[in-house]
Design an enzyme around this catalytic site. Structure first.
Site, PDB file in Angstrom:
ATOM      1  N   LEU A 199       1.060  -1.217  -0.025  1.00  0.00           N
ATOM      2  CA  LEU A 199      -0.205   0.027  -0.055  1.00  0.00           C
ATOM      3  C   LEU A 199       0.935   1.206  -0.226  1.00  0.00           C
ATOM      4  CD1 LEU A 199      -2.796  -0.878   2.827  1.00  0.00           C
ATOM      5  CD2 LEU A 199      -2.960  -0.956   0.206  1.00  0.00           C
ATOM      6  N   ASP A 200       0.440   2.289  -0.570  1.00  0.00           N
ATOM      7  CA  ASP A 200       1.169   3.515  -0.661  1.00  0.00           C
ATOM      8  C   ASP A 200       1.321   4.048   0.816  1.00  0.00           C
ATOM      9  OD1 ASP A 200       1.053   3.390  -3.289  1.00  0.00           O
ATOM     10  OD2 ASP A 200      -0.600   4.857  -3.381  1.00  0.00           O
ATOM     11  N   LYS A 201       2.481   4.914   1.123  1.00  0.00           N
ATOM     12  CA  LYS A 201       2.607   5.390   2.686  1.00  0.00           C
ATOM     13  C   LYS A 201       1.589   6.086   3.041  1.00  0.00           C
ATOM     14  CE  LYS A 201       6.040   8.016   4.848  1.00  0.00           C
ATOM     15  NZ  LYS A 201       7.597   8.739   4.839  1.00  0.00           N
TER      16      LYS A 201
END
Ligand code: URA
Length: 221
Positions: free
Chosen positions: A102-104
């Site tokens: 998942l993105d940050k």
């Protein structure tokens, strides 16, 4: 399996530390302190204990994490906190890694395991395992979005997405999106392809597994 290897792997200690515990008689097999680190045991059937406490054998570990924003999906990083750093010591062991990213700034369900085969099944594009997201949008969602997503969007750079599901909700700035693939920043780029922007994103499901609503951000089970 050797007794020291079993003890080290299940208690997250080094082989040397496990050997010490065994030689001191703190590890028992069937109630007997064998004191031999190289003793062959059957992890499935032998009753092994440390200081009288049964060691539950887990061949592999499968962890559901509710990832907070600001944490990255990696095992180690110089600057940012990583998902594996959120695993409590009683669940931690060597070899754990996040199956997929998942993105940050994305929250929600990250599956962490030391089972490469299962991780591959979840992340492989050929596996088509569904991932479900709740996206808050910057502008109201339009009635046509479900059709555009179902037809297979072309995102920036000309990449064609597989047909995806977008479900409108009572709140016109919140949609549910179900994907069967995982391109880089895919949900954000799909939103941009229909002229919108993702304000915040949370993954709530991987395949048949829903994120446990009882898990606070940063918690694992
Ligand atoms: N799509 C995105 O844009 N970001 C994620 O973190 C996951 C899916």
């Amino acid at each position: 399996m050797r007794l020291d290897k079993f003890t080290a792997s299940q208690k997250n200690i080094s082989r040397k530390e496990a050997g010490e515990l065994i030689r001191r008689g703190r590890v028992t097999v069937g109630g007997i302190a064998v004191k031999k680190p190289d003793m062959q045991i059957d992890p499935e059937s032998d009753e092994i204990a440390l200081d009288g406490m049964h060691i539950l054998y887990r061949k592999n570990m499968y962890i559901m994490l509710n990832k907070p924003a600001g944490v990255i999906c990696a095992t180690r990083d110089e600057l940012s906190r990583t998902v594996t750093e959120l695993i409590p010591p009683e669940l931690y062991r060597k070899g754990l890694f996040p199956a997929g990213r998942l993105d940050k700034d994305t929250e929600g369900f990250v599956f962490i395991t030391d089972d490469g085969e299962t991780a591959h099944r979840i992340t492989s594009p050929a596996g088509h395992v569904e991932k479900e997201y709740i996206a808050a949008l910057e502008s109201p969602a339009k009635e046509i979005y479900p059709r555009l997503f179902a037809e297979g969007l072309v995102i920036d750079g000309g990449e064609k997405c597989l047909p995806a599901k977008l479900i409108l909700t009572e709140d016109d700035r919140v949609v549910r999106i179900i994907l069967r693939e995982g391109k880089y920043h895919q949900v954000k780029r799909m939103a941009e392809a229909v002229g919108n922007k993702v304000a915040s994103l949370k993954r709530v499901r991987i395949g048949g597994l829903w994120l446990d609503e009882g898990l606070a951000l940063g918690e694992c089970r």
